[in-house]
Design an enzyme around this catalytic site. Structure first.
Site, mmCIF file in Angstrom:
data_model
loop_
_atom_site.group_PDB
_atom_site.id
_atom_site.type_symbol
_atom_site.label_atom_id
_atom_site.label_comp_id
_atom_site.label_asym_id
_atom_site.label_seq_id
_atom_site.Cartn_x
_atom_site.Cartn_y
_atom_site.Cartn_z
ATOM 1 N N HIS A 152 1.058 -1.134 -0.112
ATOM 2 C CA HIS A 152 0.035 0.071 -0.090
ATOM 3 C C HIS A 152 0.789 1.260 -0.130
ATOM 4 O O HIS A 152 0.568 2.350 -0.357
ATOM 5 C CB HIS A 152 -0.945 -0.007 1.233
ATOM 6 N N ASP A 185 -7.385 9.099 1.315
ATOM 7 C CA ASP A 185 -6.988 8.245 2.264
ATOM 8 C C ASP A 185 -7.467 8.804 3.668
ATOM 9 O O ASP A 185 -7.204 9.915 3.969
ATOM 10 C CB ASP A 185 -5.605 8.193 2.390
ATOM 11 N N ASP A 238 -6.306 8.594 6.624
ATOM 12 C CA ASP A 238 -5.348 8.989 7.459
ATOM 13 C C ASP A 238 -4.893 10.430 7.107
ATOM 14 O O ASP A 238 -3.902 10.793 7.852
ATOM 15 C CB ASP A 238 -4.294 7.980 7.773
#
Length: 297
Positions: free
Chosen positions: A137, A224, A226
């Site tokens: 990833h 994403d 995060d």
């Protein structure tokens, strides 16, 4: 807008389990119903079948689970291409960020000049020689740009998928040393959190849209979770303090909607095991709505 929701519950690309529940958590947070309230039609085709890590050999420790990840990417690529050819907007739910190899490959097959806005705390621009973890990833954006292991780079039978000049990373704040060198070597546009502090989210997103959508070209958004500060999005596998605020993230999505360049989107790295009361999944839905046209007034 006609939206096709595709689940890709992969957790082969990361070390921490839990992101495989992400698509279910996002759906549970009311994704379909709220998109329909905005006036969109929604065709949820369910999840792509993903093998469990326990049933797969890890393989090369610097390219963990390479074979099943590339196999998923091929399948997801076809599913996304089919959606676009049927004039539906692909909204892909992850899963870890390795799924974007398939989602963006599928978009690039139809929109050959697509640009990518990668909203992430990390650049995901490692290769086999620079990765500190071997987790794929963290290699996906490099692979899409034609850099790295040939099996990743050549998913779908061609490379690169995206012109390096049309890649923009927004919100970066945790970059590996080797990755930093690659980003500089290939002149990738990176807006770090320091850039956002200095210039503001409006300036950064305007620049990002102009770069990724050069010549009125199409844009894929890879979000994403995060990228947000862990206080806003606690349920992610690789949290990094000092991320986007709630309003900064929403404003970024609103600007993308206003640009009318968005042709596809994926939302990744919702880790339900680490989440609190489905907070991160709910926020993923809210941000998706903003990207797809929801306004305050």
């Amino acid at each position: 807008m006609r939206i096709r929701v595709i689940g890709a519950p992969i957790d082969l690309g990361a070390d921490r389990r839990g992101v495989d529940i992400g698509p279910r958590a996002i759906r549970y947070a009311g994704l379909t119903e709220q998109l329909q309230r905005l006036g969109h039609s929604v065709n949820d085709v369910g999840n792509i079948n993903i093998p469990l890590p326990e049933n797969q050999p890890t393989g090369n420790p610097r390219l963990k689970y390479l074979e099943p990840i590339t196999k998923l990417a091929e399948e997801l690529s076809g599913t996304v291409s089919d959606a676009l050819q049927d004039e539906e907007f692909p909204l892909i739910l992850g899963g870890d960020h390795s799924m974007s190899l398939g989602s963006i490959s599928g978009v690039a097959r139809v929109h050959k000049d697509v640009g990518v806005i990668w909203v992430d705390a990390h650049a995901d621009f490692n290769v086999e020689d620079t990765t500190p973890s071997g987790n794929i990833h963290g290699m996906i954006l490099a692979a899409l740009a034609g850099i790295g292991d040939e099996h990743l780079v050549n998913v779908g039978g061609w490379a690169p998928k995206v012109d390096k000049n049309k890649i923009v990373i927004v919100g970066a704040r945790d970059l590996d040393e080797g990755e930093q060198k690659l980003l500089r070597e290939h002149n990738i546009h990176v807006f770090t959190m320091s850039d956002l502090d200095r210039r503001g989210i409006s300036y950064v997103m305007q620049e990002a849209i102009e770069i990724a959508g050069a010549n009125n070209g199409p844009i894929h958004l890879s979000l994403d979770m995060d990228s947000l500060d862990p206080r806003e999005a606690p349920g992610v596998g690789t949290p990094v303090r000092g991320g986007l605020s709630y309003r900064e993230a929403h404003f970024a999505m609103e600007m993308l909607a206003e640009s009318q360049r968005l042709v596809s989107m994926d939302v990744v790295e919702v880790n339900s095991i680490l989440d609190r009361e489905n907070t991160t999944a709910q926020l993923a839905v809210e941000l998706t709505l903003s990207a797809l046209g929801k306004k305050i007034l």
